[in-house]
Design an enzyme around this catalytic site. Structure first.
Site, PDB file in Angstrom:
ATOM      1  N   HIS A  16       0.832  -1.134  -0.126  1.00  0.00           N
ATOM      2  CA  HIS A  16       0.110  -0.055   0.149  1.00  0.00           C
ATOM      3  C   HIS A  16       0.919   1.405  -0.002  1.00  0.00           C
ATOM      4  O   HIS A  16       2.102   1.241   0.260  1.00  0.00           O
ATOM      5  CB  HIS A  16      -0.852  -0.124   1.269  1.00  0.00           C
ATOM      6  CG  HIS A  16      -0.043   0.255   2.469  1.00  0.00           C
ATOM      7  ND1 HIS A  16       0.188   1.173   3.089  1.00  0.00           N
ATOM      8  CD2 HIS A  16       0.006  -0.864   3.548  1.00  0.00           C
ATOM      9  CE1 HIS A  16       0.875   1.064   4.218  1.00  0.00           C
ATOM     10  NE2 HIS A  16       0.701  -0.346   4.357  1.00  0.00           N
ATOM     11  N   GLU A  86      -1.492  -7.440   8.139  1.00  0.00           N
ATOM     12  CA  GLU A  86      -0.478  -7.135   8.891  1.00  0.00           C
ATOM     13  C   GLU A  86      -0.827  -7.623  10.285  1.00  0.00           C
ATOM     14  O   GLU A  86      -2.018  -7.716  10.575  1.00  0.00           O
ATOM     15  CB  GLU A  86      -0.509  -5.478   8.909  1.00  0.00           C
ATOM     16  CG  GLU A  86       0.966  -5.258   9.533  1.00  0.00           C
ATOM     17  CD  GLU A  86       2.247  -5.591   8.752  1.00  0.00           C
ATOM     18  OE1 GLU A  86       2.728  -6.721   8.504  1.00  0.00           O
ATOM     19  OE2 GLU A  86       2.940  -4.475   8.225  1.00  0.00           O
TER      20      GLU A  86
END
Length: 201
Positions: A16, A86
């Protein structure tokens, strides 16, 4: 990649774009930190350059797209999976690497992450294994976060999580994994890829 390997399936890892915490080096696990304006531009620029018909990531060759459930990685028309999110840092959220590394190791948190990643890798190899010579669209895209993508590369290559393998991935960047010799049991990290030649129309 040599021409003879062009049909070998690939796994594209997209990180990202930049957030305020990637700028400061803070760990961002489950916190929903938005992309900066620059981070949004990083993602758009990378997409324009590498995604499209005849480009590095050709949608016609894609079999699946996996995206972390975190807002900073999520888009529409993709399969969101927690297997590539994550990891939750708990009390470590917002701290720096030097403050965290030994405590994580002591708690065994990396083993849990390895298990999740191995499950996702098995799914990807089940998709790609029967198509090692381009029999069907089998490329896969993962859109996720810096730490988890670096851990994914280790597990893809068969390395233990604790192995010191220093990898870097800039926000908004793309990395490529594939296989040597068209063999699903020979996972490989592509050290560099040449972008397809774009002809002026």
């Amino acid at each position: 990649m040599a021409d003879k390997d062009n049909s070998t399936p690939r796994v594209y890892l997209f990180r990202h774009g930049e957030t305020e915490w990637t700028i400061s080096g803070r760990y961002t696990g489950v916190s929903e930190i938005p992309l900066t304006a620059n981070g949004e531009q990083q993602v758009l620029s990378t997409g324009r350059v590498v995604v499209g018909a005849g480009k590095l990531v050709d949608p016609a060759r894609l079999a699946r797209v996996f995206v972390s459930p975190r807002k900073r990685a999520r888009t529409t028309k993709v399969q969101v999976t927690a297997d590539i999110s994550e990891w939750g840092y708990g009390a470590y959220e917002g701290l720096l690497t030097a403050q965290i590394r030994e405590a994580r190791r002591a708690q065994g948190l990396d083993a849990q992450v390895a298990e999740r990643l191995d499950r996702l890798i098995a799914t990807i190899r089940a998709i790609q294994g029967p198509n090692m010579h381009g029999e069907a669209a089998a490329d896969v895209v993962l859109v996720a976060h810096g730490h988890i993508l670096r851990a994914f590369v280790k597990r893809w290559l068969g390395y233990p999580m604790e192995m010191p393998l220093n990898l870097m991935m800039s926000p908004g960047a793309v990395a490529v994994l594939s296989y040597s010799h068209h063999r699903v049991d020979e996972p490989a990290l592509m050290m560099g890829v040449s972008l397809p030649v774009q002809h002026k129309e």
